[in-house]
Design a protein around this motif. Structure first.
Motif, PDB file in Angstrom:
ATOM      1  N   ARG A 156     -39.600  10.187 -48.366  1.00 50.54           N
ATOM      2  CA  ARG A 156     -41.014   9.895 -48.625  1.00 50.54           C
ATOM      3  C   ARG A 156     -41.364   8.487 -48.162  1.00 50.54           C
ATOM      4  NH1 ARG A 156     -44.927  11.652 -52.330  1.00 50.54           N
ATOM      5  NH2 ARG A 156     -46.903  10.701 -51.685  1.00 50.54           N
ATOM      6  N   ILE A 157     -40.465   7.537 -48.364  1.00 47.84           N
ATOM      7  CA  ILE A 157     -40.695   6.169 -47.903  1.00 47.84           C
ATOM      8  C   ILE A 157     -40.771   6.142 -46.379  1.00 47.84           C
ATOM      9  CG2 ILE A 157     -39.695   3.855 -47.777  1.00 47.84           C
ATOM     10  CD1 ILE A 157     -38.474   4.387 -50.550  1.00 47.84           C
ATOM     11  N   TYR A 158     -39.867   6.878 -45.741  1.00 51.07           N
ATOM     12  CA  TYR A 158     -39.863   6.940 -44.275  1.00 51.07           C
ATOM     13  C   TYR A 158     -41.150   7.572 -43.753  1.00 51.07           C
ATOM     14  CZ  TYR A 158     -38.926   9.369 -39.850  1.00 51.07           C
ATOM     15  OH  TYR A 158     -39.024   9.890 -38.584  1.00 51.07           O
ATOM     16  N   ARG A 159     -41.564   8.664 -44.357  1.00 48.85           N
ATOM     17  CA  ARG A 159     -42.700   9.424 -43.843  1.00 48.85           C
ATOM     18  C   ARG A 159     -44.043   8.784 -44.190  1.00 48.85           C
ATOM     19  NH1 ARG A 159     -45.768  13.392 -46.164  1.00 48.85           N
ATOM     20  NH2 ARG A 159     -44.384  13.439 -47.975  1.00 48.85           N
ATOM     21  N   SER A 160     -44.172   8.226 -45.384  1.00 55.72           N
ATOM     22  CA  SER A 160     -45.478   7.779 -45.858  1.00 55.72           C
ATOM     23  C   SER A 160     -45.707   6.278 -45.760  1.00 55.72           C
ATOM     24  CB  SER A 160     -45.674   8.208 -47.326  1.00 55.72           C
ATOM     25  OG  SER A 160     -45.583   9.612 -47.441  1.00 55.72           O
ATOM     26  N   ILE A 161     -44.639   5.488 -45.615  1.00 53.31           N
ATOM     27  CA  ILE A 161     -44.793   4.033 -45.608  1.00 53.31           C
ATOM     28  C   ILE A 161     -44.363   3.426 -44.275  1.00 53.31           C
ATOM     29  CG2 ILE A 161     -44.041   1.876 -46.682  1.00 53.31           C
ATOM     30  CD1 ILE A 161     -43.782   3.373 -49.311  1.00 53.31           C
ATOM     31  N   VAL A 162     -43.119   3.677 -43.874  1.00 49.71           N
ATOM     32  CA  VAL A 162     -42.567   2.991 -42.710  1.00 49.71           C
ATOM     33  C   VAL A 162     -43.173   3.511 -41.414  1.00 49.71           C
ATOM     34  CG1 VAL A 162     -40.458   2.535 -41.411  1.00 49.71           C
ATOM     35  CG2 VAL A 162     -40.434   2.425 -43.908  1.00 49.71           C
ATOM     36  N   MET A 163     -43.212   4.813 -41.229  1.00 45.47           N
ATOM     37  CA  MET A 163     -43.711   5.355 -39.966  1.00 45.47           C
ATOM     38  C   MET A 163     -45.194   5.059 -39.729  1.00 45.47           C
ATOM     39  SD  MET A 163     -41.298   6.483 -38.165  1.00 45.47           S
ATOM     40  CE  MET A 163     -42.140   7.440 -36.900  1.00 45.47           C
ATOM     41  N   PRO A 164     -46.066   5.159 -40.743  1.00 45.60           N
ATOM     42  CA  PRO A 164     -47.474   4.791 -40.484  1.00 45.60           C
ATOM     43  C   PRO A 164     -47.668   3.340 -40.066  1.00 45.60           C
ATOM     44  CG  PRO A 164     -47.319   6.132 -42.460  1.00 45.60           C
ATOM     45  CD  PRO A 164     -45.913   5.792 -42.066  1.00 45.60           C
ATOM     46  N   LEU A 165     -46.737   2.451 -40.429  1.00 46.71           N
ATOM     47  CA  LEU A 165     -46.828   1.045 -40.048  1.00 46.71           C
ATOM     48  C   LEU A 165     -46.181   0.761 -38.693  1.00 46.71           C
ATOM     49  CD1 LEU A 165     -45.969  -0.643 -43.474  1.00 46.71           C
ATOM     50  CD2 LEU A 165     -48.226  -0.383 -42.424  1.00 46.71           C
ATOM     51  N   SER A 166     -45.616   1.780 -38.057  1.00 49.00           N
ATOM     52  CA  SER A 166     -44.812   1.572 -36.846  1.00 49.00           C
ATOM     53  C   SER A 166     -45.443   2.199 -35.610  1.00 49.00           C
ATOM     54  CB  SER A 166     -43.403   2.146 -37.067  1.00 49.00           C
ATOM     55  OG  SER A 166     -42.806   1.610 -38.206  1.00 49.00           O
ATOM     56  N   GLY A 167     -46.766   2.206 -35.545  1.00 44.31           N
ATOM     57  CA  GLY A 167     -47.444   2.794 -34.404  1.00 44.31           C
ATOM     58  C   GLY A 167     -47.047   2.185 -33.068  1.00 44.31           C
ATOM     59  N   PRO A 168     -47.027   0.845 -32.916  1.00 41.90           N
ATOM     60  CA  PRO A 168     -46.608   0.267 -31.633  1.00 41.90           C
ATOM     61  C   PRO A 168     -45.192   0.652 -31.233  1.00 41.90           C
ATOM     62  CG  PRO A 168     -47.749  -1.371 -32.951  1.00 41.90           C
ATOM     63  CD  PRO A 168     -47.551  -0.183 -33.837  1.00 41.90           C
ATOM     64  N   ALA A 169     -44.276   0.711 -32.200  1.00 37.56           N
ATOM     65  CA  ALA A 169     -42.899   1.103 -31.881  1.00 37.56           C
ATOM     66  C   ALA A 169     -42.837   2.553 -31.439  1.00 37.56           C
ATOM     67  CB  ALA A 169     -41.991   0.877 -33.089  1.00 37.56           C
ATOM     68  N   VAL A 170     -43.592   3.423 -32.091  1.00 39.87           N
ATOM     69  CA  VAL A 170     -43.622   4.836 -31.703  1.00 39.87           C
ATOM     70  C   VAL A 170     -44.178   4.991 -30.293  1.00 39.87           C
ATOM     71  CG1 VAL A 170     -44.658   7.077 -32.225  1.00 39.87           C
ATOM     72  CG2 VAL A 170     -43.776   5.658 -34.082  1.00 39.87           C
ATOM     73  N   ALA A 171     -45.249   4.271 -29.975  1.00 42.76           N
ATOM     74  CA  ALA A 171     -45.837   4.352 -28.637  1.00 42.76           C
ATOM     75  C   ALA A 171     -44.862   3.857 -27.581  1.00 42.76           C
ATOM     76  CB  ALA A 171     -47.133   3.546 -28.589  1.00 42.76           C
ATOM     77  N   THR A 172     -44.149   2.772 -27.876  1.00 46.50           N
ATOM     78  CA  THR A 172     -43.188   2.239 -26.914  1.00 46.50           C
ATOM     79  C   THR A 172     -42.056   3.211 -26.672  1.00 46.50           C
ATOM     80  OG1 THR A 172     -43.702  -0.005 -27.652  1.00 46.50           O
ATOM     81  CG2 THR A 172     -41.665   0.303 -26.417  1.00 46.50           C
ATOM     82  N   VAL A 173     -41.500   3.763 -27.741  1.00 48.38           N
ATOM     83  CA  VAL A 173     -40.414   4.728 -27.596  1.00 48.38           C
ATOM     84  C   VAL A 173     -40.895   5.981 -26.870  1.00 48.38           C
ATOM     85  CG1 VAL A 173     -38.865   6.267 -28.883  1.00 48.38           C
ATOM     86  CG2 VAL A 173     -39.109   3.871 -29.567  1.00 48.38           C
ATOM     87  N   ALA A 174     -42.110   6.416 -27.155  1.00 55.95           N
ATOM     88  CA  ALA A 174     -42.646   7.604 -26.482  1.00 55.95           C
ATOM     89  C   ALA A 174     -42.734   7.380 -24.974  1.00 55.95           C
ATOM     90  CB  ALA A 174     -44.025   7.949 -27.044  1.00 55.95           C
ATOM     91  N   ILE A 175     -43.227   6.216 -24.562  1.00 57.81           N
ATOM     92  CA  ILE A 175     -43.336   5.932 -23.128  1.00 57.81           C
ATOM     93  C   ILE A 175     -41.955   5.801 -22.495  1.00 57.81           C
ATOM     94  CG2 ILE A 175     -44.084   4.211 -21.440  1.00 57.81           C
ATOM     95  CD1 ILE A 175     -46.475   3.639 -23.200  1.00 57.81           C
ATOM     96  N   LEU A 176     -41.066   5.058 -23.144  1.00 57.94           N
ATOM     97  CA  LEU A 176     -39.737   4.835 -22.579  1.00 57.94           C
ATOM     98  C   LEU A 176     -38.875   6.091 -22.605  1.00 57.94           C
ATOM     99  CD1 LEU A 176     -38.913   1.283 -23.994  1.00 57.94           C
ATOM    100  CD2 LEU A 176     -39.837   1.915 -21.763  1.00 57.94           C
ATOM    101  N   THR A 177     -39.216   7.065 -23.430  1.00 57.73           N
ATOM    102  CA  THR A 177     -38.520   8.353 -23.410  1.00 57.73           C
ATOM    103  C   THR A 177     -39.130   9.284 -22.382  1.00 57.73           C
ATOM    104  OG1 THR A 177     -38.003   8.125 -25.772  1.00 57.73           O
ATOM    105  CG2 THR A 177     -37.792  10.314 -24.815  1.00 57.73           C
ATOM    106  N   PHE A 178     -40.447   9.245 -22.272  1.00 53.43           N
ATOM    107  CA  PHE A 178     -41.130  10.130 -21.335  1.00 53.43           C
ATOM    108  C   PHE A 178     -40.774   9.815 -19.887  1.00 53.43           C
ATOM    109  CE2 PHE A 178     -44.679  11.214 -18.580  1.00 53.43           C
ATOM    110  CZ  PHE A 178     -44.954  12.516 -18.939  1.00 53.43           C
ATOM    111  N   LEU A 179     -40.709   8.539 -19.531  1.00 49.55           N
ATOM    112  CA  LEU A 179     -40.500   8.151 -18.135  1.00 49.55           C
ATOM    113  C   LEU A 179     -39.181   8.681 -17.571  1.00 49.55           C
ATOM    114  CD1 LEU A 179     -41.912   4.508 -18.043  1.00 49.55           C
ATOM    115  CD2 LEU A 179     -42.925   6.580 -17.091  1.00 49.55           C
ATOM    116  N   PRO A 180     -38.017   8.405 -18.193  1.00 46.75           N
ATOM    117  CA  PRO A 180     -36.775   8.941 -17.610  1.00 46.75           C
ATOM    118  C   PRO A 180     -36.694  10.456 -17.673  1.00 46.75           C
ATOM    119  CG  PRO A 180     -36.333   7.889 -19.723  1.00 46.75           C
ATOM    120  CD  PRO A 180     -37.747   7.561 -19.376  1.00 46.75           C
ATOM    121  N   THR A 181     -37.307  11.066 -18.692  1.00 50.08           N
ATOM    122  CA  THR A 181     -37.297  12.521 -18.766  1.00 50.08           C
ATOM    123  C   THR A 181     -38.129  13.124 -17.643  1.00 50.08           C
ATOM    124  OG1 THR A 181     -37.077  12.375 -21.174  1.00 50.08           O
ATOM    125  CG2 THR A 181     -37.702  14.504 -20.266  1.00 50.08           C
ATOM    126  N   TRP A 182     -39.294  12.554 -17.405  1.00 55.06           N
ATOM    127  CA  TRP A 182     -40.158  13.046 -16.329  1.00 55.06           C
ATOM    128  C   TRP A 182     -39.510  12.827 -14.957  1.00 55.06           C
ATOM    129  CZ3 TRP A 182     -44.560  15.849 -16.350  1.00 55.06           C
ATOM    130  CH2 TRP A 182     -45.301  15.902 -15.168  1.00 55.06           C
TER     131      TRP A 182
END
Length: 311
Positions: free
Chosen positions: A217-243
């Motif tokens: 619950r802490i991971y889902r409701s507290i930490v992840m909502p505060l980590s938008g920039p990190a999620v966006a960075t990981v999404a881009i850096l994962t998408f590029l080598p996969t693509w």
């Protein structure tokens, strides 16, 4: 001393007082101008190849080579048409390749964000013996190039069981999951999430525990909502080598209906090479990458600028 004398002294002293401010203003303008020039040069270095690719995609092969020696290579002049783009769809099953790449990349990004963030959360927020050793081992895998692991990984995936339409079979080769599952867990993504999660105050965890929240619950409701920039960075850096994946699909996939877009470039190298069609094909497959970066550029830049420090 008379009033006129005082005013004269003040007028003669004023320029001396403002000279340092004038020098600092001039220096600031010079730095701004130099920074602007540097940004323009960087834009030219990275943008001109893309411009050349896009412009050349509308030209026939003979004109592409004729324009290489001058500025015309970057200008939409001459015999322009959409023939190269139409030729792309005639030469390869482009729609199938594009669907495969989008599906593989999206699934890998979504699962990668979930798996890597959960691993980083456990290392950054949950105290257990040996967590630093586990993190060190994960980071040590970054020094191993994928080319070293490709053949052993190919052997392993060929031995794994697979449940298909005909029941259980042995081997994942020539499937979608062989292009997705080996690339979900990523050491660099775990490290990025770890750095970001570690900067979030742990007092939030204690407050949530008082209210009866568990770790998930802490991971889902507290930490992840505060980590938008990190999620966006990981999404881009994962998408590029996969693509951009080329070597692994070439080794593990034989069916044409399962191949991604990067493998499709080989179709243009067979028999008569058409450079105009290659430029058109490259322009089309570059568009999703640019669209992804434009959509997440603010979060991506904020994450890089903050260097893992949550402000």
């Amino acid at each position: 001393m008379s009033a006129n004398t005082l005013s004269h002294v003040a007028e003669t002293a004023a320029p001396e007082t403002h000279r340092p401010n004038q020098r600092s203003t001039t220096a600031a303008r010079v730095r701004h101008a130099l920074g602007l020039v540097a940004r323009v040069l960087l834009c030219l270095v990275f943008g001109l190849p893309l411009l050349f690719m896009f412009i050349s995609s509308f030209k026939p092969d003979l004109q592409i080579f004729a324009d290489l020696g001058g500025i015309k290579a970057f200008l939409p002049v001459g015999d322009l048409s959409l023939d190269n783009y139409l030729g792309v769809f005639d030469r390869v099953p482009f729609a199938q390749f594009m669907f495969n790449s989008i599906m593989i990349s999206v699934v890998t990004v979504v699962l990668g964000v979930i798996v890597n963030s959960m691993a980083a959360f456990a290392l950054a927020r949950i105290t257990f013996r040996g967590s630093s050793i586990v993190l060190g081992v994960i980071l040590a895998t970054l020094i191993v190039p994928f080319e070293t692991l490709a053949l052993p990984l190919l052997w392993w995936v060929n031995k794994l069981p697979f449940f298909g339409p005909g029941g259980f079979t042995e081997g994942w080769l020539d499937t979608y999951q062989v292009q997705i599952i080996p690339f979900i867990a990523n050491a660099f993504s775990i490290f990025l999430f770890y750095q970001y999660f570690d900067s979030i105050p742990k007092e939030l965890d204690e407050a949530a525990k008082v209210d009866g929240a568990g770790w998930f619950r802490i991971y889902r409701s507290i930490v992840m909502p505060l980590s938008g920039p990190a999620v966006a960075t990981v999404a881009i850096l994962t998408f590029l080598p996969t693509w951009n994946q080329y070597l692994w699909p070439l080794m593990s996939v034989q069916s044409e209906e399962l191949r991604p877009v990067m493998v499709g470039i080989d179709y243009f190298k067979q028999l008569n090479v058409s450079w105009g069609q290659i430029m058109a094909y490259a322009s089309i497959i570059t568009a999703p990458v640019l669209a992804l970066f434009i959509a997440f550029q603010r979060s991506f830049i904020n994450s890089i600028a903050s260097s893992g420090v949550k402000g």
